[in-house]
Design a protein around this motif. Structure first.
Motif, PDB file in Angstrom:
ATOM      1  N   ARG A  23      37.277  32.375  78.057  1.00  0.00           N
ATOM      2  CA  ARG A  23      36.146  31.668  77.468  1.00  0.00           C
ATOM      3  C   ARG A  23      36.662  30.679  76.430  1.00  0.00           C
ATOM      4  O   ARG A  23      37.313  31.069  75.459  1.00  0.00           O
ATOM      5  N   GLU A 186      24.473  30.607  78.107  1.00  0.00           N
ATOM      6  CA  GLU A 186      25.590  31.492  78.428  1.00  0.00           C
ATOM      7  C   GLU A 186      25.115  32.933  78.521  1.00  0.00           C
ATOM      8  O   GLU A 186      24.184  33.354  77.823  1.00  0.00           O
ATOM      9  N   ARG A 227      32.501  24.633  75.863  1.00  0.00           N
ATOM     10  CA  ARG A 227      32.696  25.270  77.171  1.00  0.00           C
ATOM     11  C   ARG A 227      33.385  24.292  78.104  1.00  0.00           C
ATOM     12  O   ARG A 227      33.200  23.078  77.985  1.00  0.00           O
ATOM     13  N   ASP A 229      32.625  23.817  81.086  1.00  0.00           N
ATOM     14  CA  ASP A 229      31.571  23.170  81.860  1.00  0.00           C
ATOM     15  C   ASP A 229      31.114  21.856  81.234  1.00  0.00           C
ATOM     16  O   ASP A 229      30.526  21.014  81.911  1.00  0.00           O
ATOM     17  N   THR A 377      37.181  24.324  87.264  1.00  0.00           N
ATOM     18  CA  THR A 377      36.576  24.525  85.944  1.00  0.00           C
ATOM     19  C   THR A 377      36.424  25.996  85.587  1.00  0.00           C
ATOM     20  O   THR A 377      36.642  26.389  84.445  1.00  0.00           O
ATOM     21  N   HIS A 378      36.088  26.827  86.547  1.00  0.00           N
ATOM     22  CA  HIS A 378      35.857  28.246  86.249  1.00  0.00           C
ATOM     23  C   HIS A 378      37.050  29.125  86.594  1.00  0.00           C
ATOM     24  O   HIS A 378      36.912  30.352  86.643  1.00  0.00           O
TER      25      HIS A 378
END
Length: 569
Positions: A23, A186, A227, A229, A377-378
């Protein structure tokens, strides 16, 4: 006779602490806590020591770096410098040093659980006798390294069978993330004491970042993201993040040699100058990166015309910048950005870092190496950073190879800026070495020209593995230039380029046949190595390298920025 104690502070396991979570918000807070430990908290602990002893302490500023008070009556301690990865202090006696360490480590245990610090002292040395540098180098080279090796790894108290686990650290949860994250954007998750401390630090970390980079962008319109994102992903088109780690070359040796042959007082002043200068160098180079990003957004290079970025808006109505520094304030810099900007921003940083001057306006002659990993991205952040570490390790190794190749290996003082990168479009399986052996080595040789130099050496006629050559080929393939000698331009010839990429795997002979079949007279130009344009391959030393595979692979992962007259090398 004045006898003093030298103390050196260093953190250990920083990468695991900062990047142990996937994170970004926790990474931000962790990085801030690390920076606090050997800087602001060390200064506060020193002030608390002075109050406890009812004596003076000296924390040097830019205006007082020439002033040295330790050794005078009623002066308990003084910071020599904070930089180069260490904080060095002088104490009037060994007991004061131990008292300071207790104050500092207690705060770390309370406010930064999970963060480890290493402290070494010498019992005493005679000041004003030219022994300071010898004593300090002994601590840095031998005692500190030995302490790190012998340090007993901390074993956190694990939970019972009925204890819930933190999703980031797997330690016993003590709370949840509600109140620390944007609950409507989130998921709320369980957090340990370590994760909670990191999340608590985020507001202070963001404020510090805004203050450091004030004036480089319009803070009424833009802000830094929390983040991955929010880094500027284009929905349905590009969803990648780049992690960049740049580190100065030879900085440990530079601090070790700084002040040698001078009096104790002169050595301290010289080390302070170098520390402040290196801190400024990293910040100023990052500021230039941010200035170019901001200018590129404002003139439409990023949003719409080229990048088609989707800059997300925050609740405050501001746009998130596609860039966020995580570690900064010296030669060791880590930042994250939108994936297509990773190579360009890393190169801009290296170039600007080389230009920096010391606090007296003299060239610092700095170089650095950088590792860049571009992932979905993740994708797990911690895993991606492991590859980044390996990448800037290979960039460092390449410097040594260049030193030998150029015949400059005698004193080991030759450095050049280098970079290495990896595109993990489909994930990461194994170490960097295993990935490259599996995916980038064929019977003909190595498909990659990575790592590469930022600039060619002035007297080198055989250097083709440079940023200028690489980016020139990328731009040819992307249609920025018309091709040479009557060839059709490469723009809108995607199928031909993909076919070329596959045939390059089969070596120079097959590539020549492919070029004849398609009527390609020459491939995009390379400086210094002409047969690359005819065969796609060349030999350096005893190894065959392909000059075009990296560029083809980078086509979808690169956006060049002009910003405020930013020019390619």
């Amino acid at each position: 006779m004045t006898k003093l104690t030298v103390t050196v502070l260093d953190t250990t396991g920083i990468q695991d602490y900062v990047f142990g979570s996937n994170r970004l918000r926790e990474n931000i807070g962790a990085s801030y806590l690390v920076s606090q430990t050997t800087k602001e908290w060390a200064e506060t602990a020193l002030q608390d020591l002075g109050k406890e002893l009812n004596q003076k302490v000296h924390i040097p500023t830019r205006d007082s770096l020439h002033q040295i008070y330790i050794g005078n009556e009623n002066v308990a301690a003084e910071i020599v410098y904070a930089g180069g990865g260490n904080t060095v202090l002088l104490f009037a006696n060994f007991e004061y040093a131990k008292c300071f360490t207790k104050i500092l480590t207690k705060r770390i245990l309370q406010e930064a659980p999970g963060l480890n610090i290493v402290v070494v002292h010498n019992k005493e040395f005679e000041f004003h006798k030219g022994e300071f540098k010898k004593t300090l180098n002994q601590l840095l080279e031998k005692d500190l390294a030995k302490k790190k090796r012998e340090r007993v790894a901390s074993a956190p108290l694990l939970g019972l069978g009925v204890t819930a686990a933190c999703q980031s650290t797997q330690l016993p949860a003590v709370n949840n993330s509600e109140g620390y994250v944007d609950a409507d954007e989130e998921d709320i998750y369980l957090i340990s004491r370590e994760s909670e401390a990191k999340l608590k630090a985020v507001p202070n970390a963001n404020q510090r970042l805004i203050e450091k980079f004030a004036g480089t962008f319009n803070s009424d319109i833009y802000e830094f993201p929390y983040r991955t994102d929010y880094l500027g992903r284009s929905e349905g088109e590009s969803s990648y993040v780049a992690i960049v780690h740049a580190d100065g070359n030879g900085m440990g040796n530079r601090f070790q040699k700084c002040g040698e042959g001078k009096s104790d007082e002169e050595a301290i002043v010289e080390m302070r100058k170098l520390s402040f200068s290196v801190e400024d160098a990293g910040i100023n180079a990052l500021k230039k990166v941010l200035e170019i990003i901001y200018a590129s957004i404002e003139n439409g290079e990023i949003t719409g015309k080229i990048g088609n970025f989707n800059l997300k808006k925050s609740k405050k109505g501001k746009y998130y910048l596609p860039f966020r520094p995580l570690v900064y304030g010296g030669d060791d810099v880590i930042f994250v950005c939108e994936g297509r900007l990773g190579l360009e921003l890393a190169t801009i940083y290296l170039r600007e870092f080389e230009k920096q001057q010391d606090i007296e306006g003299q060239p610092l002659n700095l170089t650095a190496r950088a590792g860049i990993c571009i992932v979905k991205t993740h994708y797990p952040f911690a895993r991606a950073y492991q590859i980044v570490e390996e990448l800037y390790g290979t960039a460092k190794k390449f410097i040594r190879e260049e030193r030998v190749r150029l015949g400059l290996d005698e004193d080991g003082n030759y450095y050049c800026s280098t970079l290495d990168w990896h595109f993990a479009a489909s994930g990461l399986m194994g170490s960097l070495g295993e990935i490259r052996q599996r995916e980038y080595e064929v019977s003909a040789g190595k498909l990659t020209m990575r790592p590469i130099r930022l600039k060619e050496h002035d007297s080198d006629d055989d250097q083709w593995r440079t940023w200028a050559n690489f980016i020139n080929v990328v731009q040819y393939f992307n249609g920025y230039f018309d091709d040479i000698e009557g060839n059709e331009p490469w723009k809108d010839r995607r199928n031909k380029i993909i076919a070329l990429r596959e045939i390059l795997r089969q070596g120079a002979y097959k590539t020549e046949q492919f070029m004849k079949a398609y009527g390609i007279k020459q491939l995009p130009p390379f400086l210094q190595v002409h047969n690359l344009q005819e065969q796609g391959w060349c030999i350096q030393g005893e190894q065959y390298y392909c000059g075009y595979f990296d560029a083809i692979e980078a086509m979808d992962f690169y956006i060049g920025l002009k910003g405020d007259n930013n020019e390619h090398l």
